[in-house]
Design a protein around this motif. Structure first.
Motif, PDB file in Angstrom:
ATOM      1  N   THR A 468      14.923   1.927   3.266  1.00 29.55           N
ATOM      2  CA  THR A 468      14.068   1.789   2.612  1.00 29.55           C
ATOM      3  C   THR A 468      14.640   2.616   1.126  1.00 29.55           C
ATOM      4  N   ASP A 566      21.432  -8.477   1.270  1.00 27.37           N
ATOM      5  CA  ASP A 566      22.272  -7.690   2.228  1.00 27.37           C
ATOM      6  C   ASP A 566      23.667  -8.607   3.232  1.00 27.37           C
ATOM      7  N   ASP A 599      23.426  -4.155  -0.203  1.00 32.08           N
ATOM      8  CA  ASP A 599      22.359  -3.846   1.017  1.00 32.08           C
ATOM      9  C   ASP A 599      23.825  -3.579   2.213  1.00 32.08           C
TER      10      ASP A 599
HETATM   11  C1  PLP Z   1      19.562  -4.948   5.458  1.00 36.27           C
HETATM   12  C2  PLP Z   1      18.434  -4.270   5.543  1.00 36.27           C
HETATM   13  N1  PLP Z   1      18.442  -3.095   4.807  1.00 36.27           N
HETATM   14  C3  PLP Z   1      16.941  -2.231   4.370  1.00 36.27           C
HETATM   15  C4  PLP Z   1      16.431  -2.395   6.094  1.00 36.27           C
HETATM   16  C5  PLP Z   1      15.699  -0.286   5.365  1.00 36.27           C
HETATM   17  O1  PLP Z   1      16.157   0.266   6.173  1.00 36.27           O
HETATM   18  P1  PLP Z   1      15.108   1.903   7.158  1.00 36.27           P
HETATM   19  O2  PLP Z   1      14.714   0.958   7.742  1.00 36.27           O
HETATM   20  O3  PLP Z   1      15.777   2.416   7.126  1.00 36.27           O
HETATM   21  O4  PLP Z   1      13.936   2.053   5.756  1.00 36.27           O
HETATM   22  C6  PLP Z   1      16.725  -2.292   6.973  1.00 36.27           C
HETATM   23  C7  PLP Z   1      16.196  -2.721   8.251  1.00 36.27           C
HETATM   24  O5  PLP Z   1      15.909  -2.984   8.827  1.00 36.27           O
HETATM   25  C8  PLP Z   1      18.198  -3.681   6.490  1.00 36.27           C
HETATM   26  O6  PLP Z   1      18.296  -4.240   8.614  1.00 36.27           O
END
Ligand code: PLP
Length: 786
Positions: A468, A566, A599
């Motif tokens: 995040t 992503d 991402d």
């Molecule tokens: C593609 C993607 N980005 C970011 C995150 C966020 O990561 P975090 O839970 O460590 O904040 C996730 C969490 O599932 C994710 O799947």
């Protein structure tokens, strides 16, 4: 005294006759050898004739005269130990040896009958024995154990030829079982100890030689440990090194636990507190924890047997033997009655070893307490939630000792509790943890090594603690650099949970509440989307959707700051970007003045096998890459990687600081994960296991109509579960049932996708082809039953 006793113990072996030299001789020798004069006060001594000497200028010493026939080696051993402590642990309050005028640590004195005795002068340690004064608090008991641990640590490395001398109390000698002792043990003690003695013979003694051993004090009891005043909780010193011996290190802790059990303060809770305190100073090993309770019992049992021996086999036994005996019987009875498994588990837990949950943890109660303490927003997997207590590699264990194959958790990337990672973490945690405002080698080396895994332009790293945070910072950088506000994500995206990133996670809230600065594109889903598998140029067709999103943001006067992608579309049900998709969308966002953010929280670190990064299959270099989850093998770590030009532009306006991001411990962990990836053939394993999954999942799809689409690569797969191939109606309940059946069969998997009907397979990267075959068999069984 015998070095090794090859015959039954006899009363003479335990009889000490302290010397009785006349005071004037002692005064004379103290002056002659040490130049010390003053008041002489006699002190109690079991083996030595002792006097406290207080000089006119207020200094205090102990003058010790050994018994006739006392071994020179034994006395030298004590002197060597005190000298060793003086060098290794000058802060530890133990008596110091005073060298005589001739420069030796001991002198001789002859008695009138011609017997010769050794004479030593030690400094006097101020304080009162902890056995006197206020009852010991749990804090004081902790301090006792921590003190003994520091003492043991200080004695490490001491070698002395006399270190294996005969000490009746030495548990390795097992005098408890000696026929000469057993002959005198009273009936009540015999009855109490029959079973235990058998266990000592069978299970305890054979294990002692393999334990970590060193010289240990082995006499941490309440009369030898001092406190500054009768109410103090801190330990101010220790005296009496006469029982010191080369023995298993854990024997010293067992002696302490047993001694304090005798003094009436001891409950299991207190013992656990002492174990915890000791372990904090000198971590215990598994085999030591396993034997600790038995050794504590053995020490108490030995005490009881030797008391009986001395009471009955010696002439004029000291009255305190009979006075103290009932305390030993009471402590021994209480400790023998404890549940050994529970004691063992509690000791392990006190030392940070998670083990089986204590028998009294009820899953239902734990859920209820969790609901109250954490509130209703937290969710659990499974109809019957799993209560995990331990992990190793690809395996997880629940509180009932049941083992599960972890087919889901990408965070434990190189395996749960990988020893190299855990070792690096604990070593750095025990050395230093600060933040990036101070120079530290770890974070720099880590940034260099991490950046080296990317195309050359991506060479600047920012460190954060979560995915995040990485995305939040990436969006911020993109906004600053582009001068625009707008962000594009896919429908049903997930990127994290902060205010901004949460809004960019469209799967988590109603579409009607999407902010003005956000625009979405449909994921390139060839199974269920607008363009289906087989459509020519499907990648470009989906990619062109970004033009509409950019136009929308322009229309709303937001401008396009970033396309946050992503690159494995995890929340969309695992979709590998079709050919040309990433290249086209990257070109489009850049043409609009925005940045392409890859991402890689899900797709990174060889998740898909052939490439370390998900964008690696496409012909492009992202402007920014965000990292999380697998980067730290379970440790909260994340990163943003970008180009020097972008970093410079951002720095024109903003400085960056993250208290925990990039701290020396996290950096050590990150480095250790990279080590494992480099050294342990992880990539080859992902490729090999991925091939087994690919073939096996295709077979299952052919066998079971429920499995309508299989997508993925390496160790990331989605199985789309549908009711009907024609309507593609998501079989949500069936997917849920499959997940629960697998759980009951010992496999942990997840679900994803807009309808939650995609079974997600995403195990640690050390999941081997063999594990893949086990999972395929499990899936087969579940699909058959659903
Ligand atoms: C593609 C993607 N980005 C970011 C995150 C966020 O990561 P975090 O839970 O460590 O904040 C996730 C969490 O599932 C994710 O799947």
């Amino acid at each position: 005294m015998n070095v090794a006793l090859k015959r039954p113990l006899s009363a003479a072996d335990l009889n000490f006759n302290p010397a009785q030299l006349p005071l004037e001789r002692l005064v004379e020798h103290a002056r002659e050898h040490w130049g010390v004069a003053g008041d002489f006060t006699p002190l109690e001594g079991e083996r030595d004739q002792n006097h406290r000497v207080t000089t006119a200028d207020g200094k205090s010493f102990v003058l010790k005269v050994s018994a006739a026939g006392e071994s020179e080696g034994a006395v030298d051993f004590q002197i060597a130990a005190l000298r060793h402590l003086e060098r290794t642990s000058p802060e530890l309050p133990v008596p110091r040896v005073i060298a005589s005028k001739s420069g030796t640590d001991r002198e001789w004195i002859a008695a009138a009958d011609g017997t010769r005795h050794m004479l030593r002068l030690l400094t006097w340690l101020p304080g009162v024995p902890v056995s006197q004064g206020a009852p010991l608090t749990v804090n004081a008991l902790r301090n006792v154990a921590a003190f003994q641990a520091r003492l043991a640590r200080g004695l490490r490395g001491l070698f002395h030829p006399h270190a294996r001398h005969f000490v009746a109390w030495d548990l390795q000698r097992a005098l408890l079982l000696d026929p000469g002792v057993q002959a005198w043990v009273a009936d009540d003690a015999k009855a109490l100890l029959t079973d235990f003695n058998a266990r000592v013979r069978r299970d305890v003694l054979p294990r002692l030689p393999a334990l970590r051993a060193q010289v240990v004090h082995c006499d941490g009891h309440a009369d030898n440990l001092l406190r500054a005043d009768p109410a103090a909780e801190e330990i101010a010193g220790v005296i009496d090194f006469g029982d010191m011996v080369h023995a298993p290190l854990v024997q010293d802790l067992a002696v302490t636990l047993a001694s304090f059990a005798r003094h009436g303060e001891m409950s299991l809770d207190n013992a656990v507190a002492q174990v915890e305190a000791w372990n904090a100073v000198l971590p215990l090993m598994d085999d030591e924890l396993e034997i600790l309770h038995d050794l504590t019992l053995l020490r108490l049992a030995t005490a009881l047997a030797l008391y009986d021996f001395r009471i009955h086999a010696t002439e004029e036994p000291a009255p305190w033997l009979t006075q103290e005996r009932p305390d030993i019987v009471r402590a021994l009875s209480r400790f023998l009655a404890l549940d050994r498994t529970e004691v063992h588990e509690r000791y392990r837990a006190a030392c940070g070893r998670v083990g089986r949950a204590p028998a009294n943890v009820d899953i239902g109660q734990l859920r209820e307490r969790r609901g109250r303490a954490l509130g209703p927003s937290y969710r659990l997997f499974y109809d019957r939630p799993v209560h995990l207590v331990r992990g190793e590699g690809v395996w997880l264990w629940d509180a009932d000792g049941r083992r599960y194959l972890d087919c889901y958790n990408n965070v434990a990337s190189v395996g749960h509790c990988h020893p190299h990672v855990v070792g690096a973490l604990s070593r750095q945690a025990a050395t230093l943890n600060t933040h990036t405002r101070y120079l530290h080698d770890n974070v720099v080396r880590y940034a260099e090594r991490l950046a080296a895994t990317f195309p050359a332009d991506l060479s600047v790293c920012y460190f954060v603690c979560t995915g995040t945070e990485a995305n939040d910072l990436a969006i911020r950088i993109a906004r600053v650099v582009s001068g625009h506000e707008g962000v594009i994500v896919s429908d049903d995206s997930y990127h994290g949970n902060s205010n901004v990133v949460g809004a960019a996670s469209t799967s988590t809230y109603p579409k009607s509440e999407q902010p003005e600065w956000l625009a979405t594109v449909p994921p390139p889903n060839g199974y269920r989307g607008e363009y289906r598998y087989g459509t020519p140029d499907i990648g470009l067709k989906y990619a062109a959707k970004i033009d509409g999103a950019i136009a929308k943001l322009t229309e709303r006067r937001q401008g396009a700051a970033a396309w946050l992608c992503d690159v494995i579309f995890d929340s969309n049900g695992t979709i590998l970007p079709p050919a040309g998709y990433l290249e086209y969308t990257a070109r489009a966002i850049r043409a609009a003045g925005g940045l392409f953010i890859a991402d890689e929280v899900q797709s990174g670190f060889y998740r898909t096998g052939e490439q370390m990064w998900g964008f690696g299959y496409a012909d492009l270099v992202p402007d920014i890459v965000t990292l999380g989850k697998p980067i730290g093998d379970g440790h909260p770590l994340g990163a943003v990687v970008t180009t020097p030009a972008i970093a410079a532009k951002f720095a024109e306006k903003y400085s960056y600081f993250n208290t925990f991001g990039g701290n020396p411990v996290s950096a050590a962990v990150g480095l250790a994960v990279l080590d494992v990836l480099e050294r342990e053939g992880v990539q080859q394993n992902v490729i090999a296991a991925g091939k087994v999954l690919e073939a096996g999942l295709a077979r299952l799809a052919a066998k079971y109509p429920l499995v309508a689409d299989v997508r993925g690569k390496g160790l990331f797969w989605g199985l789309e579960i549908v009711r009907d191939h024609a309507t593609r109606a998501p079989a949500v309940e069936e997917a849920d049932r499959i997940m629960n059946l697998l759980r009951d069969d010992g496999f942990l998997l997840g679900r994803t996708g807009a309808f939650d009907n995609v079974i997600k397979i995403r195990p640690p990267l050390v999941f081997t082809p063999e594990h893949a075959r086990m999972l395929l068999e499990g899936l087969d069984r579940a699909l058959m039953r659903v």
